[in-house]
Design an enzyme around this catalytic site. Structure first.
Site, PDB file in Angstrom:
ATOM      1  CG  LEU A 148      12.982 -41.930  -4.418  1.00 36.68           C
ATOM      2  CD1 LEU A 148      11.277 -43.160  -4.677  1.00 36.68           C
ATOM      3  CD2 LEU A 148      14.306 -42.583  -4.556  1.00 36.68           C
ATOM      4  CB  THR A 207       5.883 -33.793  -3.961  1.00 36.30           C
ATOM      5  OG1 THR A 207       4.704 -33.859  -3.929  1.00 36.30           O
ATOM      6  CG2 THR A 207       6.361 -32.924  -4.983  1.00 36.30           C
ATOM      7  N   GLY A 231       7.909 -40.274  -0.532  1.00 32.40           N
ATOM      8  CA  GLY A 231       6.753 -39.131  -0.602  1.00 32.40           C
ATOM      9  C   GLY A 231       5.799 -38.988  -2.141  1.00 32.40           C
ATOM     10  N   GLY A 247      -0.693 -43.522   8.183  1.00 33.51           N
ATOM     11  CA  GLY A 247       0.661 -43.346   7.441  1.00 33.51           C
ATOM     12  C   GLY A 247       2.210 -43.970   7.599  1.00 33.51           C
ATOM     13  CB  SER A 248       4.431 -46.425   5.926  1.00 32.37           C
ATOM     14  OG  SER A 248       5.303 -45.461   4.190  1.00 32.37           O
ATOM     15  CG  ASP A 249       4.465 -40.518   6.021  1.00 30.80           C
ATOM     16  OD1 ASP A 249       3.743 -41.377   6.140  1.00 30.80           O
ATOM     17  OD2 ASP A 249       4.174 -39.372   5.368  1.00 30.80           O
TER      18      ASP A 249
END
Length: 254
Positions: free
Chosen positions: A13, A11, A9, A104-106
């Site tokens: 991992l 902030t 992310g 976004g991939s997330d």
């Protein structure tokens, strides 16, 4: 087929090691690090992983330089990582973004994880997927697995820093969430919290009107626990949604 799933992310991992790419399986090991310390993974947590991963699948919304630093740590094993790139469709989810690869991939992985959870429960219903972290995303998925669109808004911390930077006299301690705040600290904390909750509940209404039935609301992300107390709609807080999506993708790809 041991799988190391990685979520990078803005902030932190987060990672989890699974004995196989089977949706719903439990990790044999997991952990998290702030991005400032990811260069220590190969000599710390990952050094003792057993069994070692045979496959690595991840999603990354941080910079390319951060991803390259993670790839250097993965040289511990002779395995090439695969990184999720959103496409037109995958694992039962259709991408409705104007430019699918720009999603976004997330967000994409979370939508796939949410869809998998709904189907595993034997239901076909719309889902509102909320990821609360540095930023907050609120994404709508219809009962057929079509991503209809979603919102991006600043997370609570960004809101407070923006107010501090642009307004004199608002550098105050973090307050409490109150229905009727009577001091500046509580007013700032409550305002940010209610703004995020309001966006979620408005999208919930939009999705219900669009689909003709109440959607399931799934909240995930590092700040999800801060958001849910202000919600007046039914919801589930699921910390592992990204990993659910990565497992589903890995199982589909084989």
């Amino acid at each position: 087929m041991t799988l190391l799933a990685i979520d990078i992310g803005n902030t932190r991992l987060k990672w989890a090691l699974y004995p196989s790419a089977v949706p719903g399986s439990e990790p044999v090991a997991h952990g998290a690090r702030f991005l400032e310390t990811i260069d220590q993974l190969g000599e710390a947590e990952w050094a003792g992983l057993a069994p070692p991963p045979r496959h690595v699948l991840g999603c990354c919304v941080a910079s390319d330089s951060v991803r390259h630093r993670v790839e250097e740590q993965l040289e511990l094993w002779d395995v090439a990582p695969r990184w999720v790139v959103p496409g037109a469709a995958e694992a039962g989810v259709t991408n409705g973004y104007d430019h699918p690869m720009r999603l976004g991939s997330d967000r994409w992985v979370a939508l796939i994880g949410a869809r998998a959870r709904v189907l595993a429960a034997g239901a076909r219903r719309p889902v509102l997927v909320v990821m609360a972290g540095t930023a907050v995303t609120v994404d709508a998925l219809d009962a057929d697995g079509r991503f209809l669109g979603g919102l991006i808004l600043p997370g609570h911390g960004i809101m407070l820093r923006a107010l501090e930077a642009g307004t004199a006299g608002l550098r105050v301690p973090t307050g409490e969430v109150r229905e009727f705040p009577t001091n500046t600290s509580d007013a700032l904390t409550s305002g940010g919290n209610f703004a995020i909750a309001g966006a979620i509940e408005r999208m919930h209404r939009h999705l219900q009107q669009r689909c003709g039935e109440p959607p399931l609301c799934i909240v995930t992300g590092g700040a999800g626990w801060k958001v849910v107390p202000a919600l007046t709609i039914d919801h589930e807080l699921i910390d592992t949604l990204i990993f659910d999506g990565l497992l589903t993708i890995a199982a589909q790809r084989g």
